[in-house]
Design a protein around this motif. Structure first.
Motif, PDB file in Angstrom:
ATOM      1  N   GLU A 390      23.090  72.284 -26.695  1.00  0.00           N
ATOM      2  CA  GLU A 390      21.835  72.885 -27.169  1.00  0.00           C
ATOM      3  C   GLU A 390      21.519  74.189 -26.427  1.00  0.00           C
ATOM      4  OE1 GLU A 390      19.536  72.974 -30.095  1.00  0.00           O
ATOM      5  OE2 GLU A 390      20.798  71.194 -29.880  1.00  0.00           O
ATOM      6  N   ILE A 391      21.731  74.162 -25.135  1.00  0.00           N
ATOM      7  CA  ILE A 391      21.353  75.286 -24.274  1.00  0.00           C
ATOM      8  C   ILE A 391      22.145  76.567 -24.574  1.00  0.00           C
ATOM      9  CG2 ILE A 391      22.917  74.575 -22.412  1.00  0.00           C
ATOM     10  CD1 ILE A 391      20.388  75.354 -20.609  1.00  0.00           C
ATOM     11  N   GLU A 392      23.308  76.400 -25.199  1.00  0.00           N
ATOM     12  CA  GLU A 392      24.175  77.557 -25.477  1.00  0.00           C
ATOM     13  C   GLU A 392      23.860  78.206 -26.826  1.00  0.00           C
ATOM     14  OE1 GLU A 392      27.209  78.522 -23.659  1.00  0.00           O
ATOM     15  OE2 GLU A 392      26.280  77.394 -22.050  1.00  0.00           O
ATOM     16  N   LYS A 397      23.721  83.874 -25.184  1.00  0.00           N
ATOM     17  CA  LYS A 397      24.745  83.010 -24.585  1.00  0.00           C
ATOM     18  C   LYS A 397      26.115  83.226 -25.219  1.00  0.00           C
ATOM     19  CE  LYS A 397      22.350  80.362 -21.741  1.00  0.00           C
ATOM     20  NZ  LYS A 397      22.395  80.546 -20.340  1.00  0.00           N
TER      21      LYS A 397
END
Ligand SMILES: Nc1nc2c(ncn2[C@@H]2O[C@H](COP(=O)(O)OP(=O)(O)OP(=O)(O)O)[C@@H](O)[C@H]2O)c(=O)[nH]1
Ligand SMILES: [Mg+2]
Length: 494
Positions: A390-392, A397
């Motif tokens: 999710e964070i990427e 990113k």
């Protein structure tokens, strides 16, 4: 061995026809083998190809490769976006795509690509040692970068006593294995010719081959080899021209009928075919987890949110460290991309090398001299987001443009946003506009609009029940014709 004698026989046949009785063979046996079933004036295409491979001593069977992965430490050829390890992984995937194997590898810093050895003395000794230790298992060397020069290929072949492949050669082998249609096969054959031609001069006599002529010397042999290449190129181009003119007719028909096209490009295996399949629902499309699965340019019909129909054009993938001329030889790709109305660049953002892949595609697209308008309006699609944590999932990113669209072709996410963006770019690039036109109920105007424009929906005209308001997308030329034909029209919005 069968392979060699076939080629020898065919060359003899060829010699008789092209050179007449003045050229004789040193080995009478090669002439005795002439198969009278093969007309001397015409070599079957496959046989000619085999002949070219034989001249270059390129083995046709499955290979166990020792991979040399060059590492460029400094200079203009250094790619700061990738690592030798990632390049090595890609080379392994290329080899596996062919069904071949890497039995061992070594990563070595390059001293100079201009020198014959490529590596410095100490590293070259390391290489010799490494190859020696897997002598029994390796059948050939794979030099995992770009195209080797003639002298380098010859040097490595002589030093290690086995065939040597560079990256270009491996990619050509894959193309050849994956080409299914006549057009793809012809284009692959054409793409190979510059490679063969560049190498021919460095070969001279062909040791161990029956292809040697009395008194001719290597110069004459090479002339003959070049003649074979020229003849082959002529035949290939003629055959391709025929196919290409058929394509041009189809494209003209499409333009005349104002069917717009969307070219989908990207690094190989990024999900181009999958994305088009998801956008169109075309179940005949077969995405595959292998490099260069698609070698034919195909078009697939789909609809945009404003109900405009478009053709999505699936294309051959790009790859780094290969001359752009390889893709350029697939003229059909260039023609279809160059004439598209919208360009979509698909990326596999889950790939560890995604940044470098993006740069490779952008660089190669620039080299293909596509129309500025098309390049400037290109849509960036970050595909395979389902594989990202999710964070990427953000443009920063994955080094994407701020307005990039995130999709998963397999999980069907982001597709509506992509369609909307394609629609907006299409309107901008083609001059298509959305209008609301007041038409009489059941009149000729409405039938005309259904035929010549894209009617999204109709609503009742609140001021007069005899009329309807048609919401349409229409090209400037169609609109001009409409005005000409139905002079008393009322356009509510422009
Ligand atoms: N997880 C995941 N896999 C995907 C996605 N899109 C494509 N794939 C997989 O990636 C592999 C390659 O997909 P293709 O659509 O054939 O890729 P391509 O770009 O057309 O590849 P070439 O024609 O070989 O250049 C297949 O195994 C697909 O199932 C995606 O969004 N998510
Ligand atoms: Mg594909």
């Amino acid at each position: 061995m069968l392979f060699k004698s076939t080629s020898g026989r065919l060359l003899s046949s060829y010699l008789r026809c092209r050179c007449g009785p003045s050229v004789t063979a040193r080995s009478a046996s090669s002439f005795e083998q002439v198969d009278e079933d093969v007309p001397p004036w015409q070599l079957p295409e496959e046989a000619e190809y085999e002949l070219a491979r034989d001249l270059l001593r390129i083995p046709g069977t499955s290979q166990q490769l020792f991979l040399i992965q060059p590492r460029i430490k400094i200079g203009p050829n250094r790619n700061y976006l990738t690592t030798p390890q990632l390049q090595l992984e890609e080379n392994k995937t290329l080899v596996e795509t062919l069904g071949w194997k890497i039995v061992d590898h070594i990563i070595l810093p390059v001293s100079s690509y201009d020198s014959t050895h490529v590596f410095g003395r100490g590293n070259f000794e390391k290489l010799q040692e490494a190859v020696r230790s897997c002598r029994t298992s390796a059948s050939a060397i794979f030099f995992g970068s770009n195209t080797l020069k003639k002298k380098q290929l010859a040097f490595y072949r002589e030093t290690f006593g086995m065939p040597v492949f560079d990256r270009y050669r491996i990619v050509l082998e894959i193309f050849r294995a994956h080409a299914k249609t006549k057009e793809a096969k012809l284009q692959v054959a054409l793409a190979e010719l510059p490679y063969f031609r560049a190498l021919l001069g460095g070969i001279g006599e062909v040791p161990g081959s029956s292809i040697q002529m009395a008194g001719s010397g290597s110069g004459q042999t090479r002339d003959l080899q070049r003649q074979i290449m020229r003849d082959r190129e002529g035949k290939l181009r003629t055959a391709l021209d025929k196919i290409r003119s058929n394509r041009a007719v189809l494209r003209r028909g499409r333009k005349k009928n104002e069917i717009n096209s969307v070219a989908v490009v990207g690094y190989t295996n990024c999900g181009k075919t999958s994305l088009i399949k998801a956008l169109t629902g075309d179940v005949t499309m077969k995405p595959e987890n292998k490099l260069f699965a698609t070698l034919d340019v195909t078009s697939h019909g789909g609809r945009l949110p404003n109900s405009v129909s478009v053709l999505y054009v699936d294309t051959i993938g790009f790859i780094s460290d290969i001359p752009t001329s390889l893709i350029a030889s697939f003229a059909a790709v260039l023609e279809e991309i160059g004439e598209a109305d919208v360009l979509v660049h698909v990326r596999d953002v889950s790939h560890p090398d995604t940044k470098s892949q993006k740069e490779t595609v952008l660089k190669q697209l620039r080299e293909l001299a596509l129309p500025e308008k098309l390049l400037n309006s290109m849509i960036e699609v970050c595909n395979k987001v389902d594989m990202l944590p999710e964070i990427e999932k953000s443009p920063e990113k994955v080094s994407a443009a701020d307005n990039a669209i995130f999709t998963s072709a397999t999980a069907n996410t982001g597709l509506y946003s992509l369609r909307e963006r394609i629609e907006a770019v299409l309107l901008g690039n083609t001059g298509l506009t959305e209008k609301q036109i007041r038409v009489p109920q059941g009149g000729a105007e409405l039938s005309w609009l259904y035929r010549e424009a894209h009617v999204h929906f109709l609503e009742a005209d609140v001021t007069d029940s005899q009329f309807l308001v048609a919401h349409v997308t229409i090209s400037p030329s169609s609109f001009a014709r409409y005005i000409h034909q139905f002079r008393k029209i009322q356009v509510l919005t422009r």
